[in-house]
Design a protein around this motif. Structure first.
Motif, PDB file in Angstrom:
ATOM      1  N   PRO A  73      -9.369   0.642  -2.349  1.00 14.25           N
ATOM      2  CA  PRO A  73      -9.350   1.288  -1.034  1.00 14.25           C
ATOM      3  C   PRO A  73     -10.264   2.513  -1.054  1.00 14.25           C
ATOM      4  O   PRO A  73     -10.667   2.982  -2.122  1.00 14.25           O
ATOM      5  N   THR A 117      -7.188   6.053   5.342  1.00 15.89           N
ATOM      6  CA  THR A 117      -7.322   5.173   4.187  1.00 15.89           C
ATOM      7  C   THR A 117      -7.757   3.805   4.698  1.00 15.89           C
ATOM      8  O   THR A 117      -7.112   3.238   5.585  1.00 15.89           O
ATOM      9  N   TYR A 118      -8.856   3.288   4.152  1.00 14.54           N
ATOM     10  CA  TYR A 118      -9.383   1.987   4.556  1.00 14.54           C
ATOM     11  C   TYR A 118      -9.081   0.978   3.452  1.00 14.54           C
ATOM     12  O   TYR A 118      -9.391   1.219   2.287  1.00 14.54           O
ATOM     13  N   VAL A 119      -8.475  -0.149   3.850  1.00 14.67           N
ATOM     14  CA  VAL A 119      -8.054  -1.162   2.896  1.00 14.67           C
ATOM     15  C   VAL A 119      -8.587  -2.521   3.347  1.00 14.67           C
ATOM     16  O   VAL A 119      -8.317  -2.963   4.473  1.00 14.67           O
ATOM     17  N   MET A 139       0.998   5.760  -0.674  1.00 18.63           N
ATOM     18  CA  MET A 139       0.285   7.027  -0.878  1.00 18.63           C
ATOM     19  C   MET A 139       1.159   7.890  -1.770  1.00 18.63           C
ATOM     20  O   MET A 139       2.350   8.076  -1.496  1.00 18.63           O
ATOM     21  N   VAL A 189     -10.804   6.455   0.935  1.00 17.87           N
ATOM     22  CA  VAL A 189     -10.224   7.462   1.822  1.00 17.87           C
ATOM     23  C   VAL A 189     -11.349   8.340   2.348  1.00 17.87           C
ATOM     24  O   VAL A 189     -12.181   8.833   1.584  1.00 17.87           O
ATOM     25  N   ARG A 224      -3.630   8.571   6.875  1.00 22.05           N
ATOM     26  CA  ARG A 224      -3.357   9.019   5.512  1.00 22.05           C
ATOM     27  C   ARG A 224      -2.040   9.791   5.402  1.00 22.05           C
ATOM     28  O   ARG A 224      -1.407   9.795   4.354  1.00 22.05           O
ATOM     29  N   VAL A 252       0.863  -1.169   0.000  1.00 20.90           N
ATOM     30  CA  VAL A 252       0.000   0.000   0.000  1.00 20.90           C
ATOM     31  C   VAL A 252       0.903   1.224   0.000  1.00 20.90           C
ATOM     32  O   VAL A 252       1.859   1.290   0.762  1.00 20.90           O
TER      33      VAL A 252
END
Length: 172
Positions: A33, A40-42, A9, A35, A54, A7
């Protein structure tokens, strides 16, 4: 997110990597994902839903399920909705990961309108009480018609048929 479980950014202005997280227990990530609220949700096939800061990329919380997660989480307000194989639809607090409720109501969250969370199931729209997760009613809608909301708090929705017809509906 990637098939290896990585992951990262990226800074949208210069495309440089802001942070990168590689956690060995992570397995492939196949869901998009989301945001919301600087988090950030994964959803990962390692059976966990992760909330990542984030700015730093550090894990804020994680929620373990019994089966791999292959559908994207949905953020509406300060809540995160995650469809799971073992627990149905989960409603979690986006900041703490606390579970508000679980429901076996079918479908994926599309939007919040009025007093209902709208779920799109294969052949219906299911209206759920957002406080309790109880399915209150449903309306038949053939699978051949897609329900599209421009945002999770939209004032309009679009019904799109396989033959290209589009209907715009205003919500009161």
């Amino acid at each position: 997110v990637g098939q290896t479980g990585a992951v990262a950014m990226l800074n949208s202005s210069d495309c440089h990597v802001t942070w990168r997280e590689l956690h060995p227990p992570w397995m492939p990530i196949v869901a998009q994902p989301v945001v919301a609220n600087a988090i950030t949700y994964v959803a990962s096939t390692d059976q966990k839903l992760y909330a990542l800061n984030r700015i730093s990329g550090h894990v804020i919380w994680q929620y373990l399920t019994e089966y791999p997660l292959t559908t994207a989480p949905v953020a509406i307000g300060d809540r995160i909705y995650q469809r799971t194989t073992d627990q149905g639809l989960l409603c979690l607090d986006g900041l703490s990961g606390e579970v508000y409720w679980k429901t076996d109501a079918p479908g994926q969250p599309v939007l919040m309108h009025g007093n209902y969370l709208w779920l799109r199931d294969t052949d219906a729209v299911v209206f759920v009480d957002p406080a309790t997760g109880l399915a209150m009613k449903s309306v038949a809608l053939p699978a051949s018609i897609k329900l599209v909301a421009p945002s999770v708090d939209a004032k309009v929705i679009y019904l799109v048929s396989n033959d290209g017809r589009v209907m715009k509906l205003g919500l009161k």
